[in-house]
Design a protein around this motif. Structure first.
Motif, PDB file in Angstrom:
ATOM      1  N   ILE A  32       0.839  -1.198   0.000  1.00  0.00           N
ATOM      2  CA  ILE A  32       0.000   0.000   0.000  1.00  0.00           C
ATOM      3  C   ILE A  32       0.875   1.250   0.000  1.00  0.00           C
ATOM      4  CG2 ILE A  32      -1.623   1.347   1.391  1.00  0.00           C
ATOM      5  CD1 ILE A  32      -2.781  -1.401   2.307  1.00  0.00           C
ATOM      6  N   PHE A  33       1.870   1.275   0.869  1.00  0.00           N
ATOM      7  CA  PHE A  33       2.771   2.419   0.987  1.00  0.00           C
ATOM      8  C   PHE A  33       3.456   2.707  -0.344  1.00  0.00           C
ATOM      9  CE2 PHE A  33       6.430   4.818   2.381  1.00  0.00           C
ATOM     10  CZ  PHE A  33       5.932   5.568   3.431  1.00  0.00           C
ATOM     11  N   LEU A  34       4.010   1.676  -0.971  1.00  0.00           N
ATOM     12  CA  LEU A  34       4.708   1.852  -2.244  1.00  0.00           C
ATOM     13  C   LEU A  34       3.757   2.247  -3.367  1.00  0.00           C
ATOM     14  CD1 LEU A  34       7.242  -1.107  -2.073  1.00  0.00           C
ATOM     15  CD2 LEU A  34       7.715   1.336  -1.789  1.00  0.00           C
ATOM     16  N   LEU A  35       2.573   1.682  -3.370  1.00  0.00           N
ATOM     17  CA  LEU A  35       1.588   2.019  -4.396  1.00  0.00           C
ATOM     18  C   LEU A  35       1.171   3.483  -4.292  1.00  0.00           C
ATOM     19  CD1 LEU A  35      -0.256   1.091  -6.710  1.00  0.00           C
ATOM     20  CD2 LEU A  35      -1.928   0.442  -4.968  1.00  0.00           C
ATOM     21  N   VAL A  36       0.905   3.951  -3.086  1.00  0.00           N
ATOM     22  CA  VAL A  36       0.526   5.358  -2.901  1.00  0.00           C
ATOM     23  C   VAL A  36       1.673   6.273  -3.311  1.00  0.00           C
ATOM     24  CG1 VAL A  36      -0.098   7.117  -1.198  1.00  0.00           C
ATOM     25  CG2 VAL A  36      -1.175   4.875  -1.117  1.00  0.00           C
ATOM     26  N   MET A  37       2.889   5.902  -2.930  1.00  0.00           N
ATOM     27  CA  MET A  37       4.050   6.707  -3.306  1.00  0.00           C
ATOM     28  C   MET A  37       4.190   6.769  -4.828  1.00  0.00           C
ATOM     29  SD  MET A  37       7.699   6.582  -1.304  1.00  0.00           S
ATOM     30  CE  MET A  37       7.903   4.887  -1.596  1.00  0.00           C
ATOM     31  N   TYR A  38       4.000   5.642  -5.490  1.00  0.00           N
ATOM     32  CA  TYR A  38       4.104   5.584  -6.949  1.00  0.00           C
ATOM     33  C   TYR A  38       3.016   6.434  -7.615  1.00  0.00           C
ATOM     34  CZ  TYR A  38       3.849   3.690 -11.663  1.00  0.00           C
ATOM     35  OH  TYR A  38       3.795   3.566 -13.023  1.00  0.00           O
ATOM     36  N   LEU A  39       1.774   6.252  -7.196  1.00  0.00           N
ATOM     37  CA  LEU A  39       0.666   7.012  -7.785  1.00  0.00           C
ATOM     38  C   LEU A  39       0.830   8.505  -7.529  1.00  0.00           C
ATOM     39  CD1 LEU A  39      -2.344   4.699  -6.846  1.00  0.00           C
ATOM     40  CD2 LEU A  39      -1.383   5.053  -9.128  1.00  0.00           C
ATOM     41  N   ASP A  40       1.203   8.841  -6.315  1.00  0.00           N
ATOM     42  CA  ASP A  40       1.354  10.246  -5.954  1.00  0.00           C
ATOM     43  C   ASP A  40       2.497  10.910  -6.714  1.00  0.00           C
ATOM     44  OD1 ASP A  40       1.101  12.675  -4.636  1.00  0.00           O
ATOM     45  OD2 ASP A  40       2.461  12.050  -3.058  1.00  0.00           O
ATOM     46  N   PHE A  70       5.146  14.122   0.893  1.00  0.00           N
ATOM     47  CA  PHE A  70       4.661  13.331  -0.231  1.00  0.00           C
ATOM     48  C   PHE A  70       5.244  11.922  -0.273  1.00  0.00           C
ATOM     49  CE2 PHE A  70       2.914  17.236  -1.573  1.00  0.00           C
ATOM     50  CZ  PHE A  70       1.893  16.910  -2.436  1.00  0.00           C
ATOM     51  N   ILE A  71       6.425  11.739   0.295  1.00  0.00           N
ATOM     52  CA  ILE A  71       7.042  10.415   0.245  1.00  0.00           C
ATOM     53  C   ILE A  71       6.740   9.603   1.506  1.00  0.00           C
ATOM     54  CG2 ILE A  71       9.274   9.221   0.221  1.00  0.00           C
ATOM     55  CD1 ILE A  71      10.265  11.415  -1.652  1.00  0.00           C
ATOM     56  N   VAL A  72       6.572  10.264   2.638  1.00  0.00           N
ATOM     57  CA  VAL A  72       6.376   9.528   3.890  1.00  0.00           C
ATOM     58  C   VAL A  72       4.988   9.740   4.481  1.00  0.00           C
ATOM     59  CG1 VAL A  72       7.239   9.174   6.237  1.00  0.00           C
ATOM     60  CG2 VAL A  72       8.843   9.627   4.386  1.00  0.00           C
ATOM     61  N   LEU A  73       4.602  10.978   4.709  1.00  0.00           N
ATOM     62  CA  LEU A  73       3.395  11.267   5.483  1.00  0.00           C
ATOM     63  C   LEU A  73       2.106  10.843   4.781  1.00  0.00           C
ATOM     64  CD1 LEU A  73       2.254  12.445   8.073  1.00  0.00           C
ATOM     65  CD2 LEU A  73       2.246  14.689   6.971  1.00  0.00           C
ATOM     66  N   TYR A  74       1.940  11.225   3.530  1.00  0.00           N
ATOM     67  CA  TYR A  74       0.689  10.904   2.851  1.00  0.00           C
ATOM     68  C   TYR A  74       0.501   9.399   2.619  1.00  0.00           C
ATOM     69  CZ  TYR A  74       0.561  15.957   2.047  1.00  0.00           C
ATOM     70  OH  TYR A  74       0.550  17.308   2.194  1.00  0.00           O
ATOM     71  N   PRO A  75       1.526   8.673   2.170  1.00  0.00           N
ATOM     72  CA  PRO A  75       1.349   7.217   2.086  1.00  0.00           C
ATOM     73  C   PRO A  75       1.076   6.573   3.449  1.00  0.00           C
ATOM     74  CG  PRO A  75       3.224   7.873   0.764  1.00  0.00           C
ATOM     75  CD  PRO A  75       2.786   9.078   1.543  1.00  0.00           C
ATOM     76  N   LEU A  76       1.666   7.138   4.490  1.00  0.00           N
ATOM     77  CA  LEU A  76       1.447   6.615   5.836  1.00  0.00           C
ATOM     78  C   LEU A  76       0.004   6.836   6.282  1.00  0.00           C
ATOM     79  CD1 LEU A  76       3.228   5.263   7.959  1.00  0.00           C
ATOM     80  CD2 LEU A  76       3.581   7.513   8.967  1.00  0.00           C
ATOM     81  N   ILE A  77      -0.542   7.987   5.972  1.00  0.00           N
ATOM     82  CA  ILE A  77      -1.936   8.270   6.327  1.00  0.00           C
ATOM     83  C   ILE A  77      -2.857   7.280   5.627  1.00  0.00           C
ATOM     84  CG2 ILE A  77      -3.824   9.938   6.026  1.00  0.00           C
ATOM     85  CD1 ILE A  77      -1.749  12.155   6.524  1.00  0.00           C
ATOM     86  N   ILE A  78      -2.635   7.043   4.348  1.00  0.00           N
ATOM     87  CA  ILE A  78      -3.494   6.121   3.609  1.00  0.00           C
ATOM     88  C   ILE A  78      -3.293   4.691   4.086  1.00  0.00           C
ATOM     89  CG2 ILE A  78      -3.958   5.141   1.324  1.00  0.00           C
ATOM     90  CD1 ILE A  78      -3.595   7.940   0.180  1.00  0.00           C
ATOM     91  N   SER A  79      -2.067   4.279   4.347  1.00  0.00           N
ATOM     92  CA  SER A  79      -1.815   2.924   4.839  1.00  0.00           C
ATOM     93  C   SER A  79      -2.498   2.683   6.179  1.00  0.00           C
ATOM     94  CB  SER A  79      -0.309   2.680   5.001  1.00  0.00           C
ATOM     95  OG  SER A  79       0.345   2.789   3.792  1.00  0.00           O
TER      96      SER A  79
END
Length: 156
Positions: A32-40, A70-79
């Protein structure tokens, strides 16, 4: 100023998401974390380079605050919110959790605008909501497909 505030928020989010009990396993959370980072990162490339909707600050601390979020916080929130959704049984609760995560991210982006880390040119907060809701729903859908695939493979 933005660097200090956003690095503190990110640190608190990392600590919270690390110590709280989780339902999803580490592989799912990493996916999930990597997918959000990739999409973002792809969306931001389109928005900043092709559409020229957002201009980034030139100051190094501001850029670091931007990339940290954008690399840590937002993927973390979604995860973490996808992990929390697994605990919720009521559909309205799931919808509210999704909206809470999306509006949290949009609110944090508005803070970046306030500190002049981001300058909206051909962009506005409603586009942010659409962007993050799309990223969230794509991630949710792909995670569900991934989970079904793993469960199917384990049943054979």
């Amino acid at each position: 100023m933005a660097f200090t505030i956003y690095s503190t928020i990110t640190l608190l989010a990392v600590i919270y998401c690390t110590v709280r009990p989780k339902i999803l396993n580490s592989l799912e959370l990493t996916m999930i974390f990597l997918l959000v980072m990739y999409l973002d990162s792809n969306m931001m490339d389109l928005i900043t380079l092709n559409i020229k909707g957002i201009i980034l600050s030139k100051k190094s601390p501001d850029l670091f605050a931007f990339y940290l979020t954008f690399i840590v916080l937002y993927p973390l929130i979604i995860s973490c919110s996808l992990d929390s959704i697994r605990k919720i049984q009521v559909k309205l609760g799931k919808v509210l959790m999704i909206l809470l995560a999306v509006f949290s991210i949009v609110g944090l982006e508005q803070g970046l605008r306030y500190f002049k880390v981001l300058i909206y040119q051909n962009w506005n907060w409603s586009f942010d909501i659409i962007q993050w809701l799309s990223i969230y729903l794509i991630t949710y859908f792909l995670h569900s497909l991934f989970r079904n695939l793993v469960l199917k493979e384990l049943s054979h």
